[in-house]
Enzyme design. Sequence first.
Site, PDB file in Angstrom:
ATOM      1  N   LYS A 148     126.498  19.958   3.487  1.00  0.00           N
ATOM      2  CA  LYS A 148     126.695  19.880   2.033  1.00  0.00           C
ATOM      3  C   LYS A 148     128.070  20.384   1.610  1.00  0.00           C
ATOM      4  CE  LYS A 148     122.076  19.566   0.203  1.00  0.00           C
ATOM      5  NZ  LYS A 148     120.993  20.137  -0.567  1.00  0.00           N
TER       6      LYS A 148
ATOM      7  N   LYS B 288     119.412  10.456   7.173  1.00  0.00           N
ATOM      8  CA  LYS B 288     118.022  10.626   6.718  1.00  0.00           C
ATOM      9  C   LYS B 288     117.844  10.082   5.295  1.00  0.00           C
ATOM     10  CE  LYS B 288     118.295  15.177   4.724  1.00  0.00           C
ATOM     11  NZ  LYS B 288     117.885  16.512   4.497  1.00  0.00           N
TER      12      LYS B 288
ATOM     13  N   LYS C 163     117.208  12.291  -1.380  1.00  0.00           N
ATOM     14  CA  LYS C 163     117.334  12.161  -2.837  1.00  0.00           C
ATOM     15  C   LYS C 163     118.795  12.075  -3.253  1.00  0.00           C
ATOM     16  CE  LYS C 163     113.956  15.564  -2.981  1.00  0.00           C
ATOM     17  NZ  LYS C 163     113.531  16.898  -3.253  1.00  0.00           N
TER      18      LYS C 163
END
Length: 338
Positions: free
Chosen positions: A114, A200, A203
């Site tokens: 991230k 993956k 969201k």
Amino acid sequence: MRVVSGIQPTGNLHLGNYLGAIRNWVRMQDEMGDGEQCLFFLADLHAISMPHDPAELRKGTLEMAAALVACGIDPAKSVLFNQAQVPQHAELQWLLGGTARMGWLNRMTQWKDKAGKNREGQSVALFTYPVLQAADVLLYQATHVPVGEDQKQHLELARDIAQKFNNDFASEEAPVFTLPDPIVPPQAARIMSLRDGLAKMSKSDPSEMSRINLADDADTIMKKVKKAKTDPEALPGEEAGLAGRPEALNLVTIYAALTEGSVETVLKDFGGEGFGKFKPALGEVMVESLRPISERFTALLEDREALDAILARGASQAREIAVPTLEKTYESLGLVRG
Ligand code: TYM
């Protein structure tokens, strides 16, 4: 046995969340015996570690509560709440901050992914996120934590924190924290994006076409499956034939998970067939599996007061369970409480 797990209330609940985690939550809830307990929560405190819109977070929290109930989480059987109504999570996080090591957090792959190259520009909360996650489960003396593969590392960190805290501040006979075990499903632990079999399903993927949301209608699901990335070859008769074909493996895995079969059984039925035949069959299975969930979800969303009441009641039950462990933690650290 005490089962604890959480989900961030950002964006929609997608098929990866459902097959990797939520379906297991429901199973564990339904198989619970006397004296056992399940706690499931919306990780709204985690959601503020990334830039966010307050109105979206508020709306997302209620929607995720509705989605979990629609999937089968029964607030009469499980404790369902959002972290922000249980301040003990944030308190315990601070208390564990003296035990967690910078080096441990620096190794977290989610942090590295991230933050990317811009570590200096990230929020402190994104870095300390796994300490809050440890607090989430240690607060309740969780024994089992059902999660998808991507959360396993965070759970290992929670165990390391618990172990070090017990060693440093408690005796062997009376440890403060229970070491939690991650429960990862044997199949569907990692559902991949429909656009890239190596990423993956998530969201935060900007492409809506990359994921199936539980609230998608039948047309949307069929369209997304039809457009899903594949290769030109037919499906093999055996699992070994899927090596090096991540998109094909992902679609077969999803089919297997939704029909309670295995990759082998799906290939027995579809081996030799092309995607022109397999994709519509997969789309049908998705539509039929998700239809009852999305119908319940739509109905639940209409009663905002009922959702508020579910979360308020769950939070009050959670606070009661949390307080003794929190008090014991303060005491072990030598902090004076009135
Ligand atoms: P979150 O909100 O990203 O995801 C919720 C659950 O869904 C699983 N999952 C997947 N499983 C399979 N395939 C996928 N593509 C996929 N995407 C998501 C996740 O593994 C997770 O189980 N940090 C957590 C929330 C959290 C938590 C906790 C979990 C906060 N505190 C304490 C367990 C215990 C998160 O962001 O999950």
